[in-house]
Design an enzyme around this catalytic site. Sequence first.
Site, mmCIF file in Angstrom:
data_model
loop_
_atom_site.group_PDB
_atom_site.id
_atom_site.type_symbol
_atom_site.label_atom_id
_atom_site.label_comp_id
_atom_site.label_asym_id
_atom_site.label_seq_id
_atom_site.Cartn_x
_atom_site.Cartn_y
_atom_site.Cartn_z
ATOM 1 N N ILE A 202 0.854 -1.195 0.000
ATOM 2 C CA ILE A 202 0.000 0.000 0.000
ATOM 3 C C ILE A 202 0.886 1.240 0.000
ATOM 4 C CG2 ILE A 202 -1.840 1.238 1.211
ATOM 5 C CD1 ILE A 202 -2.590 -1.456 2.500
ATOM 6 N N GLY A 242 3.559 -8.535 6.883
ATOM 7 C CA GLY A 242 3.816 -7.594 7.961
ATOM 8 C C GLY A 242 3.510 -6.181 7.501
ATOM 9 N N GLY A 243 3.039 -5.345 8.428
ATOM 10 C CA GLY A 243 2.749 -3.963 8.074
ATOM 11 C C GLY A 243 1.724 -3.877 6.963
ATOM 12 N N ASP A 244 2.108 -3.220 5.874
ATOM 13 C CA ASP A 244 1.195 -3.049 4.735
ATOM 14 C C ASP A 244 1.652 -3.862 3.533
ATOM 15 O OD1 ASP A 244 3.450 -1.496 4.388
ATOM 16 O OD2 ASP A 244 2.417 0.054 3.255
ATOM 17 N N GLU A 245 2.431 -4.912 3.763
ATOM 18 C CA GLU A 245 2.923 -5.740 2.666
ATOM 19 C C GLU A 245 2.234 -7.101 2.687
ATOM 20 O OE1 GLU A 245 7.065 -7.320 0.591
ATOM 21 O OE2 GLU A 245 7.129 -6.261 2.513
#
Length: 317
Positions: A202, A242-245
């Site tokens: 994102i 993880g995160g936005d991945e």
Amino acid sequence: MPVLNTVLRRRILLIYLTVCLLFYALATLASLDRADAWGERIATSLVAIGLLAALPRPTVGWRYRVALFCGCTAPPIALISHTELAAQVWALIPLILIAVFVRSWHRTRTARVIAAALGIGADVGLVIAPAEAPPLWLLMFPVCIMGIAEVIGLLHAALLDVAHRDPLTAVWNRAGLYRELADLLPRARRRKDPLAVIVLDIDDFKSVNDRDGHAAGDTVLTELTERWTTQVPDGALVTRLGGDEFVIVLTGYDESRARALAEALSGDGPIHVSNGVAVGAAYDPAAFAGLLAAADRDLYLAKGNKPRPPADEAPAL
């Protein structure tokens, strides 16, 4: 399969085989002067072979299959030679334990087939054995084996499933991805299907959290993953690294189809999503890691070529 899963599965299998070895060895020693102990002697030999196969780390591949086969076949064989009904009752315990193990660690369909086979094996042993078992036992043994395996094994499987999913989006986490790949990669190899890896990231996700708060960011993640899971074909693995991945793994897609799907997943809404694609015959974990790295490189190349939105057009919900 992730290393942690392999270690835990191996440890539980070793405990089961060790307990069975002691169980059958003691029964054999207590019946040295009796001719009806040959079933325990064969069962002792089988679990000893299984134990030897399971000892080296990691217990995977043919060694795991040998250990599991020995653990499954020993209990029904022990039933065949018994002359006393009490011995048949005790023989039910290892059958239930191995059925629970299989239900906990294997696919539902596979586990149910094995549990049914164990139930049939138990009935065959009861019929052949010199001890005349009540007819009701032919129903009771399979019901106990399959019923207890389903109840306890389902609980264990559910706990494992939760541990392998991202708590926010409910898609697979990194450990879950590698657990699922343990089934997907061999299946793709048998069918000679290409493996497609799509990495999604994102753009400017931090600006959403900074401007609207982390709750808004969580909403973006959950809404995107809900849309992605409806857009990908059945059997595709949707994973939050993880995160936005995120990464999506699927079989049977060449590069043109994979890129078309990646563009559809990126969408054209207010939230900008970059994608990277790699396709190849990655039929083992090492090759898959290379394919994932190639998709990551393609992603960052795409992000480098994508114009950043103006400040007054920052992503909005």
